[in-house]
Design a protein around this motif. Sequence first.
Motif, short mmCIF file in Angstrom:
data_model
loop_
_atom_site.label_atom_id
_atom_site.label_comp_id
_atom_site.label_asym_id
_atom_site.label_seq_id
_atom_site.Cartn_x
_atom_site.Cartn_y
_atom_site.Cartn_z
N SER A 342 -22.30 -32.94 -62.68
CA SER A 342 -22.56 -31.75 -63.51
C SER A 342 -22.66 -32.10 -64.99
O SER A 342 -23.09 -31.26 -65.79
N THR A 353 -26.29 -27.38 -62.06
CA THR A 353 -25.53 -26.82 -63.18
C THR A 353 -26.46 -26.51 -64.35
O THR A 353 -26.26 -25.52 -65.07
N GLY A 357 -26.63 -22.73 -63.42
CA GLY A 357 -25.52 -22.46 -64.34
C GLY A 357 -25.89 -22.58 -65.80
O GLY A 357 -25.02 -22.38 -66.66
N LEU A 374 -22.49 -21.36 -57.99
CA LEU A 374 -22.18 -22.76 -58.30
C LEU A 374 -20.92 -23.21 -57.59
O LEU A 374 -20.87 -24.30 -57.00
#
Length: 401
Positions: A342, A353, A357, A374
């Motif tokens: 990540s 990510t 994310g 996630l």
Amino acid sequence: MTAAARAARLLSDKRWRGWMIQALALAGLTLVLGWLLSNLTENLARSGLGFSFDFLGRPTGYDINQRPIPYDAADTHLRAALVGAVNTMIVAVLACATATMLGVVGGVLRLSGSWIVARLMAVYVEAFRNVPLLIWIIVVFTVIANVLPAPSAFRGDDPAADMLLGLIAVTNRGVYVPLPVLAAVESQGWGWMVVLGVLAGSALLTRALGLWAARRQAVSGLRPRTWPAILAIWALPLAAALWALGLSWDLPALRGFNFVGGLQLRNSLIALWLALSLYTGAFIAENVRAGILAVDRGQAEAATALGLTPRRTMRVVILPQALRVIVPPLISAYLNVVKNSSLAVAVGYLDITGTLGGITLNQTGRALECVLLLMAFYLTVSLAISAVMNLYGRSVALPER
């Protein structure tokens, strides 16, 4: 018997008291979680957001630099998340494989009789274990971007002459390698699924051959030579499948100011891959060293007395017994590789990510939904790795009565 006496009797019962404590703890946890969910729902309703995953079906409007599967800016956020997940798995698989090889070699060499080799391995292990991974990622990325030549350096009468084997271009923009193409099928995905099926069949045949050789060895004391058959099992079906599917190669070539064609491995992927491999390999090296030291010295002495060379003793006597000590911490190392991937956003590699994310979260404002997805992804992958490695760990563990 009075009610007070019955209550005192129940409280003196350890089993009943244990059940009551657990029930009270569960009730308290349920109340806390209920209060948190109620508070969350109320705040979301007050802000007009609600709770929904509808945003996954909307077009993204952003590009992803490393695309292992087809994708463009008109695709949905779900597709972007899938591309990020595939990118995460690619770097995780590559790093786990490379880190395992580095760890085994480093762990064995740390116990080498050569003082220089043992000290060099100790320096490698201590340097990478005691410096944060993020720093190593940035260091490797900086070295690649500043040391490797630019594509303009390949200009000349014959640019292929400056490439590795005339096929691979290593530049500060990435590494360009030949891309295999299955010309006989319309869908490359289905063609490569056939190839994976052939490889899975070869793996099963290899396992069956190994079991047969083990039974022959148990009966006669001699293990038959199996490597020619194993080589044929892997090479012949794969070659036949690739020929039937019309394998061809898309070669990189210099066009203008950059290379086109082939498969580009961007600097961000290479830097993340190398840093994760070197960092995790240092921890695996210590696990391997501990596993080897856990094997009784008499095992090596007995193997030497039987005439086995040190290399063969390590391969067939020491390492198989050390696996029962190596595998449990190895699981944690693999899990850390997946989670540490990540950090890819530090060098611009868009994993899950960075997509789900990062850009998707910022565009849609659905922070809660994106974070939950996630968490679900990393939890699923981690549990899958743990399940597979635990099965392998049980297969190499010493049998107990």
